[in-house]
Design a protein around this motif. Structure first.
Motif, PDB file in Angstrom:
ATOM      1  N   ILE A 144       0.861  -1.179   0.000  1.00 46.78           N
ATOM      2  CA  ILE A 144       0.000   0.000   0.000  1.00 46.78           C
ATOM      3  C   ILE A 144       0.898   1.230   0.000  1.00 46.78           C
ATOM      4  N   PHE A 145       0.663   2.102  -0.971  1.00 47.27           N
ATOM      5  CA  PHE A 145       1.448   3.324  -1.122  1.00 47.27           C
ATOM      6  C   PHE A 145       0.528   4.524  -0.963  1.00 47.27           C
ATOM      7  N   GLU A 146       1.068   5.593  -0.357  1.00 51.23           N
ATOM      8  CA  GLU A 146       0.318   6.840  -0.270  1.00 51.23           C
ATOM      9  C   GLU A 146       0.922   7.839  -1.235  1.00 51.23           C
ATOM     10  N   THR A 147       0.078   8.419  -2.063  1.00 53.82           N
ATOM     11  CA  THR A 147       0.496   9.445  -3.007  1.00 53.82           C
ATOM     12  C   THR A 147      -0.251  10.731  -2.674  1.00 53.82           C
ATOM     13  N   GLU A 148       0.036  11.788  -3.406  1.00 55.94           N
ATOM     14  CA  GLU A 148      -0.687  13.044  -3.187  1.00 55.94           C
ATOM     15  C   GLU A 148      -2.169  12.902  -3.523  1.00 55.94           C
ATOM     16  N   GLU A 149      -2.488  12.023  -4.483  1.00 52.65           N
ATOM     17  CA  GLU A 149      -3.874  11.841  -4.906  1.00 52.65           C
ATOM     18  C   GLU A 149      -4.665  10.896  -4.008  1.00 52.65           C
ATOM     19  N   GLY A 150      -3.987  10.019  -3.276  1.00 50.08           N
ATOM     20  CA  GLY A 150      -4.679   9.053  -2.428  1.00 50.08           C
ATOM     21  C   GLY A 150      -3.803   7.860  -2.111  1.00 50.08           C
ATOM     22  N   LEU A 151      -4.431   6.700  -2.002  1.00 46.24           N
ATOM     23  CA  LEU A 151      -3.720   5.456  -1.714  1.00 46.24           C
ATOM     24  C   LEU A 151      -3.732   4.567  -2.948  1.00 46.24           C
ATOM     25  N   VAL A 152      -2.685   3.752  -3.073  1.00 48.05           N
ATOM     26  CA  VAL A 152      -2.607   2.764  -4.143  1.00 48.05           C
ATOM     27  C   VAL A 152      -2.339   1.415  -3.490  1.00 48.05           C
ATOM     28  N   VAL A 153      -3.215   0.459  -3.746  1.00 48.89           N
ATOM     29  CA  VAL A 153      -3.065  -0.897  -3.227  1.00 48.89           C
ATOM     30  C   VAL A 153      -2.632  -1.784  -4.388  1.00 48.89           C
ATOM     31  N   VAL A 154      -1.510  -2.496  -4.204  1.00 48.19           N
ATOM     32  CA  VAL A 154      -1.007  -3.415  -5.225  1.00 48.19           C
ATOM     33  C   VAL A 154      -1.078  -4.816  -4.628  1.00 48.19           C
ATOM     34  N   ALA A 155      -1.905  -5.670  -5.221  1.00 50.33           N
ATOM     35  CA  ALA A 155      -2.113  -7.029  -4.716  1.00 50.33           C
ATOM     36  C   ALA A 155      -1.607  -8.040  -5.730  1.00 50.33           C
ATOM     37  N   ASP A 156      -0.913  -9.044  -5.244  1.00 42.96           N
ATOM     38  CA  ASP A 156      -0.386 -10.100  -6.104  1.00 42.96           C
ATOM     39  C   ASP A 156      -1.396 -11.241  -6.147  1.00 42.96           C
ATOM     40  N   LEU A 157      -1.989 -11.464  -7.314  1.00 46.22           N
ATOM     41  CA  LEU A 157      -3.006 -12.508  -7.506  1.00 46.22           C
ATOM     42  C   LEU A 157      -2.569 -13.429  -8.640  1.00 46.22           C
ATOM     43  N   PRO A 158      -1.569 -14.281  -8.403  1.00 43.76           N
ATOM     44  CA  PRO A 158      -1.081 -15.135  -9.490  1.00 43.76           C
ATOM     45  C   PRO A 158      -2.166 -16.085  -9.996  1.00 43.76           C
ATOM     46  N   GLY A 159      -2.252 -16.194 -11.315  1.00 45.88           N
ATOM     47  CA  GLY A 159      -3.214 -17.095 -11.938  1.00 45.88           C
ATOM     48  C   GLY A 159      -4.590 -16.508 -12.120  1.00 45.88           C
ATOM     49  N   VAL A 160      -4.819 -15.287 -11.645  1.00 46.55           N
ATOM     50  CA  VAL A 160      -6.131 -14.653 -11.752  1.00 46.55           C
ATOM     51  C   VAL A 160      -6.094 -13.666 -12.914  1.00 46.55           C
ATOM     52  N   ASN A 161      -7.080 -13.764 -13.799  1.00 38.36           N
ATOM     53  CA  ASN A 161      -7.176 -12.795 -14.883  1.00 38.36           C
ATOM     54  C   ASN A 161      -8.241 -11.759 -14.549  1.00 38.36           C
ATOM     55  N   LYS A 162      -8.452 -10.819 -15.458  1.00 35.65           N
ATOM     56  CA  LYS A 162      -9.394  -9.721 -15.232  1.00 35.65           C
ATOM     57  C   LYS A 162     -10.802 -10.216 -14.914  1.00 35.65           C
ATOM     58  N   ASP A 163     -11.228 -11.274 -15.575  1.00 36.52           N
ATOM     59  CA  ASP A 163     -12.579 -11.798 -15.358  1.00 36.52           C
ATOM     60  C   ASP A 163     -12.711 -12.568 -14.047  1.00 36.52           C
ATOM     61  N   GLY A 164     -11.602 -12.968 -13.463  1.00 32.73           N
ATOM     62  CA  GLY A 164     -11.647 -13.750 -12.229  1.00 32.73           C
ATOM     63  C   GLY A 164     -11.518 -12.937 -10.962  1.00 32.73           C
ATOM     64  N   VAL A 165     -11.427 -11.606 -11.098  1.00 34.23           N
ATOM     65  CA  VAL A 165     -11.274 -10.755  -9.917  1.00 34.23           C
ATOM     66  C   VAL A 165     -12.561  -9.988  -9.655  1.00 34.23           C
ATOM     67  N   SER A 166     -12.861  -9.790  -8.371  1.00 34.30           N
ATOM     68  CA  SER A 166     -14.043  -9.047  -7.956  1.00 34.30           C
ATOM     69  C   SER A 166     -13.625  -8.084  -6.848  1.00 34.30           C
ATOM     70  N   ILE A 167     -13.979  -6.813  -7.011  1.00 29.43           N
ATOM     71  CA  ILE A 167     -13.681  -5.787  -6.016  1.00 29.43           C
ATOM     72  C   ILE A 167     -14.996  -5.131  -5.642  1.00 29.43           C
ATOM     73  N   ASP A 168     -15.302  -5.125  -4.359  1.00 29.17           N
ATOM     74  CA  ASP A 168     -16.548  -4.538  -3.875  1.00 29.17           C
ATOM     75  C   ASP A 168     -16.247  -3.572  -2.739  1.00 29.17           C
ATOM     76  N   VAL A 169     -17.068  -2.532  -2.626  1.00 23.88           N
ATOM     77  CA  VAL A 169     -17.008  -1.618  -1.490  1.00 23.88           C
ATOM     78  C   VAL A 169     -18.415  -1.534  -0.922  1.00 23.88           C
ATOM     79  N   ALA A 170     -18.548  -1.900   0.349  1.00 21.15           N
ATOM     80  CA  ALA A 170     -19.842  -1.824   1.023  1.00 21.15           C
ATOM     81  C   ALA A 170     -19.599  -1.485   2.483  1.00 21.15           C
ATOM     82  N   ASP A 171     -20.326  -0.497   2.976  1.00 22.82           N
ATOM     83  CA  ASP A 171     -20.221  -0.070   4.375  1.00 22.82           C
ATOM     84  C   ASP A 171     -18.788   0.272   4.768  1.00 22.82           C
ATOM     85  N   GLY A 172     -18.059   0.891   3.858  1.00 19.68           N
ATOM     86  CA  GLY A 172     -16.700   1.308   4.152  1.00 19.68           C
ATOM     87  C   GLY A 172     -15.670   0.192   4.167  1.00 19.68           C
ATOM     88  N   VAL A 173     -16.015  -0.960   3.593  1.00 16.93           N
ATOM     89  CA  VAL A 173     -15.095  -2.101   3.563  1.00 16.93           C
ATOM     90  C   VAL A 173     -14.794  -2.452   2.109  1.00 16.93           C
TER      91      VAL A 173
END
Length: 129
Positions: A30-59
């Motif tokens: 996790i990096f902090e920049t002037e614009e905000g935060l950047v999270v870099v996650a290593d997901l070997p074997g996962v392609n674009k269609d296999g990833v899901s990102i959700d935000v609910a109730d601040g999580v």
């Protein structure tokens, strides 16, 4: 931003709420920049269609399902590709409406922009007659 695997409330019997499938916790930077935060996650074997990102109730929830990408029947299995799961509690400084993500070569990059600071407002005074 705080890492937080949040338990969800469920009124069912505990035996019915347990997932049979095991998941892996992906390593992140996790990096902090002037614009905000950047999270870099290593997901070997996962392609674009296999990833899901959700935000609910601040999580922020990251899920990834790897695909083996191989055709045909396996003659021998010595390892299994497991799904990924990780959650983070977001602070009020993150603009949840402008979160964006990109996937490249199994590396997920999530941009969490900061909420724009409220600018002071000048109020004009008029003469009442």
């Amino acid at each position: 931003m705080k890492e937080n695997t949040v338990a969800t409330r469920n009124d069912q019997v505990a035996a019915d709420t347990r997932a049979e499938e095991r998941t892996l916790v992906p390593p992140v930077d996790i990096f902090e920049t002037e614009e905000g935060l950047v999270v870099v996650a290593d997901l070997p074997g996962v392609n674009k269609d296999g990833v899901s990102i959700d935000v609910a109730d601040g999580v922020l929830t990251i899920r990834g399902n790897p695909g083996n990408g191989l055709r045909g029947d396996a003659v021998r299995h010595e390892f299994a590709l497991r799904p990924f799961f990780r959650q983070f509690q977001l602070s009020d400084t993150v603009d949840q409406e402008r979160i964006s993500a990109e996937m490249r070569h199994g590396v997920l990059t999530i941009h969490l922009p900061k909420v724009a600071a409220k600018q002071p407002k000048k109020i004009a005074v008029s003469v009442a007659s």
